[in-house]
Design a protein around this motif. Structure first.
Motif, PDB file in Angstrom:
ATOM      1  N   ALA A 158     -36.117-109.847 -25.801  1.00  0.00           N
ATOM      2  CA  ALA A 158     -37.099-109.080 -24.657  1.00  0.00           C
ATOM      3  C   ALA A 158     -35.953-107.886 -23.967  1.00  0.00           C
ATOM      4  O   ALA A 158     -36.352-107.094 -22.607  1.00  0.00           O
ATOM      5  CB  ALA A 158     -37.419-109.774 -24.600  1.00  0.00           C
ATOM      6  N   LEU A 159     -34.882-109.024 -23.754  1.00  0.00           N
ATOM      7  CA  LEU A 159     -33.601-108.106 -22.661  1.00  0.00           C
ATOM      8  C   LEU A 159     -33.806-107.057 -23.103  1.00  0.00           C
ATOM      9  O   LEU A 159     -33.520-105.990 -22.223  1.00  0.00           O
ATOM     10  CB  LEU A 159     -32.138-108.814 -23.582  1.00  0.00           C
ATOM     11  N   SER A 160     -33.749-106.321 -25.045  1.00  0.00           N
ATOM     12  CA  SER A 160     -32.894-105.051 -24.443  1.00  0.00           C
ATOM     13  C   SER A 160     -34.671-104.352 -24.366  1.00  0.00           C
ATOM     14  O   SER A 160     -33.883-103.238 -23.754  1.00  0.00           O
ATOM     15  CB  SER A 160     -32.971-105.110 -26.174  1.00  0.00           C
ATOM     16  N   LEU A 161     -35.530-104.988 -24.177  1.00  0.00           N
ATOM     17  CA  LEU A 161     -36.761-103.817 -24.028  1.00  0.00           C
ATOM     18  C   LEU A 161     -37.327-103.727 -22.072  1.00  0.00           C
ATOM     19  O   LEU A 161     -37.184-102.453 -21.730  1.00  0.00           O
ATOM     20  CB  LEU A 161     -38.259-104.713 -24.140  1.00  0.00           C
ATOM     21  N   LEU A 162     -36.314-105.341 -21.568  1.00  0.00           N
ATOM     22  CA  LEU A 162     -36.222-104.515 -19.865  1.00  0.00           C
ATOM     23  C   LEU A 162     -35.284-103.992 -19.870  1.00  0.00           C
ATOM     24  O   LEU A 162     -35.239-102.934 -18.501  1.00  0.00           O
ATOM     25  CB  LEU A 162     -35.918-105.777 -19.382  1.00  0.00           C
ATOM     26  N   MET A 163     -33.872-103.604 -20.611  1.00  0.00           N
ATOM     27  CA  MET A 163     -32.652-103.188 -20.084  1.00  0.00           C
ATOM     28  C   MET A 163     -33.550-101.411 -20.484  1.00  0.00           C
ATOM     29  O   MET A 163     -32.938-100.558 -19.121  1.00  0.00           O
ATOM     30  CB  MET A 163     -31.681-103.195 -20.885  1.00  0.00           C
ATOM     31  N   ALA A 164     -34.225-101.164 -21.188  1.00  0.00           N
ATOM     32  CA  ALA A 164     -34.274 -99.657 -21.906  1.00  0.00           C
ATOM     33  C   ALA A 164     -35.571 -99.049 -20.984  1.00  0.00           C
ATOM     34  O   ALA A 164     -36.048 -98.602 -20.541  1.00  0.00           O
ATOM     35  CB  ALA A 164     -35.247-100.153 -23.023  1.00  0.00           C
ATOM     36  N   THR A 165     -36.390-100.280 -20.282  1.00  0.00           N
ATOM     37  CA  THR A 165     -37.300 -99.825 -19.307  1.00  0.00           C
ATOM     38  C   THR A 165     -37.096 -99.894 -17.558  1.00  0.00           C
ATOM     39  O   THR A 165     -37.530 -99.708 -16.822  1.00  0.00           O
ATOM     40  CB  THR A 165     -38.687-100.474 -19.649  1.00  0.00           C
ATOM     41  N   ILE A 166     -35.323-100.719 -16.830  1.00  0.00           N
ATOM     42  CA  ILE A 166     -35.668-100.678 -16.133  1.00  0.00           C
ATOM     43  C   ILE A 166     -35.636 -99.294 -15.039  1.00  0.00           C
ATOM     44  O   ILE A 166     -36.027 -98.965 -14.427  1.00  0.00           O
ATOM     45  CB  ILE A 166     -34.458-100.946 -16.027  1.00  0.00           C
ATOM     46  N   GLN A 167     -34.714 -98.035 -16.081  1.00  0.00           N
ATOM     47  CA  GLN A 167     -35.797 -96.841 -14.927  1.00  0.00           C
ATOM     48  C   GLN A 167     -36.294 -96.409 -16.245  1.00  0.00           C
ATOM     49  O   GLN A 167     -36.247 -96.881 -17.323  1.00  0.00           O
ATOM     50  CB  GLN A 167     -34.019 -96.006 -15.393  1.00  0.00           C
ATOM     51  N   THR A 168     -37.033 -95.555 -16.021  1.00  0.00           N
ATOM     52  CA  THR A 168     -38.325 -95.035 -16.596  1.00  0.00           C
ATOM     53  C   THR A 168     -37.633 -94.073 -17.529  1.00  0.00           C
ATOM     54  O   THR A 168     -37.578 -93.312 -17.233  1.00  0.00           O
ATOM     55  CB  THR A 168     -39.135 -94.493 -15.940  1.00  0.00           C
ATOM     56  N   PRO A 169     -38.180 -94.268 -18.685  1.00  0.00           N
ATOM     57  CA  PRO A 169     -36.960 -93.591 -19.672  1.00  0.00           C
ATOM     58  C   PRO A 169     -38.500 -92.193 -20.210  1.00  0.00           C
ATOM     59  O   PRO A 169     -39.590 -92.395 -19.707  1.00  0.00           O
ATOM     60  CB  PRO A 169     -36.794 -93.972 -20.745  1.00  0.00           C
ATOM     61  N   GLN A 170     -37.529 -90.890 -20.396  1.00  0.00           N
ATOM     62  CA  GLN A 170     -38.571 -89.773 -20.855  1.00  0.00           C
ATOM     63  C   GLN A 170     -38.781 -90.380 -22.665  1.00  0.00           C
ATOM     64  O   GLN A 170     -40.120 -89.720 -22.427  1.00  0.00           O
ATOM     65  CB  GLN A 170     -37.798 -88.204 -21.440  1.00  0.00           C
ATOM     66  N   LEU A 171     -38.399 -91.006 -22.683  1.00  0.00           N
ATOM     67  CA  LEU A 171     -39.268 -91.797 -24.674  1.00  0.00           C
ATOM     68  C   LEU A 171     -38.309 -92.880 -24.544  1.00  0.00           C
ATOM     69  O   LEU A 171     -37.360 -93.064 -24.514  1.00  0.00           O
ATOM     70  CB  LEU A 171     -38.576 -90.675 -25.622  1.00  0.00           C
ATOM     71  N   LEU A 172     -39.552 -93.964 -25.201  1.00  0.00           N
ATOM     72  CA  LEU A 172     -38.793 -95.332 -24.827  1.00  0.00           C
ATOM     73  C   LEU A 172     -38.593 -95.168 -26.847  1.00  0.00           C
ATOM     74  O   LEU A 172     -40.554 -94.810 -26.590  1.00  0.00           O
ATOM     75  CB  LEU A 172     -39.567 -96.389 -24.389  1.00  0.00           C
ATOM     76  N   LEU A 173     -38.187 -95.142 -27.242  1.00  0.00           N
ATOM     77  CA  LEU A 173     -37.792 -95.986 -28.981  1.00  0.00           C
ATOM     78  C   LEU A 173     -37.900 -96.076 -29.497  1.00  0.00           C
ATOM     79  O   LEU A 173     -36.848 -97.653 -29.425  1.00  0.00           O
ATOM     80  CB  LEU A 173     -36.897 -94.515 -29.413  1.00  0.00           C
ATOM     81  N   LEU A 174     -39.168 -97.961 -29.674  1.00  0.00           N
ATOM     82  CA  LEU A 174     -38.652 -99.044 -30.522  1.00  0.00           C
ATOM     83  C   LEU A 174     -38.795 -98.337 -31.972  1.00  0.00           C
ATOM     84  O   LEU A 174     -40.275 -98.031 -32.582  1.00  0.00           O
ATOM     85  CB  LEU A 174     -40.312 -99.325 -29.965  1.00  0.00           C
ATOM     86  N   ASP A 175     -38.002 -98.956 -32.964  1.00  0.00           N
ATOM     87  CA  ASP A 175     -37.709 -99.089 -34.370  1.00  0.00           C
ATOM     88  C   ASP A 175     -37.869 -99.934 -34.561  1.00  0.00           C
ATOM     89  O   ASP A 175     -36.604-101.319 -34.264  1.00  0.00           O
ATOM     90  CB  ASP A 175     -36.701 -98.359 -34.595  1.00  0.00           C
ATOM     91  N   GLU A 176     -38.648-100.825 -34.957  1.00  0.00           N
ATOM     92  CA  GLU A 176     -38.926-102.290 -35.732  1.00  0.00           C
ATOM     93  C   GLU A 176     -38.477-103.526 -34.553  1.00  0.00           C
ATOM     94  O   GLU A 176     -38.218-104.466 -35.200  1.00  0.00           O
ATOM     95  CB  GLU A 176     -38.359-101.975 -36.663  1.00  0.00           C
TER      96      GLU A 176
END
Length: 124
Positions: free
Chosen positions: A28-46
């Motif tokens: 969850a922390l990783s997801l929040l960190m990855a989306t704090i700023q809007t990324p051009q592409l969110l890559l979620l690998d398993e």
């Protein structure tokens, strides 16, 4: 605060080193960190692979919420067929690095779990 939305107690561990968090809290922390700023592409690998079913469900709900709210483009790699059917507007089924099926939103919406599992029977 955003960590309360996760629903797994992350808000109580704001000063805990990441290595001491549970697997679900780290994801969850990783997801929040990855989306704090809007990324051009969110890559979620398993990103739910090592989680228990309840935590996995909560994280997928949070993921979907973040994607919808921020209108993100996301590429989610998963072996969880339920998640592949429920989330996203396109599905690509791959085997050994080759695309076996590429389904748009309309085609994907018509699929049931047996239909999806049939793809893998046909591949093997």
């Amino acid at each position: 605060q955003i960590t309360k939305e996760v629903g797994n107690g992350l808000e109580n561990h704001l000063h805990t080193p990441a290595g001491d968090l549970s697997g679900g809290q780290r994801q969850a922390l990783s997801l929040l960190m990855a989306t704090i700023q809007t990324p051009q592409l969110l890559l979620l690998d398993e990103h739910t692979a090592a989680l228990d079913p309840k935590t996995s469900k909560l994280l997928m709900q949070l993921t979907d919420q973040r994607i919808q709210e921020q209108q993100l483009t996301c590429l989610m790699i998963t072996h969880r067929m339920e998640d592949a059917l429920q989330y996203g507007n396109r599905m690509i089924v791959m085997q050994k690095g080759e695309i076996m099926q590429d389904l748009n939103e309309e085609e994907k919406a018509k699929l049931s779990m047996p239909d999806l599992l049939q793809f893998f029977e046909e591949i093997n």
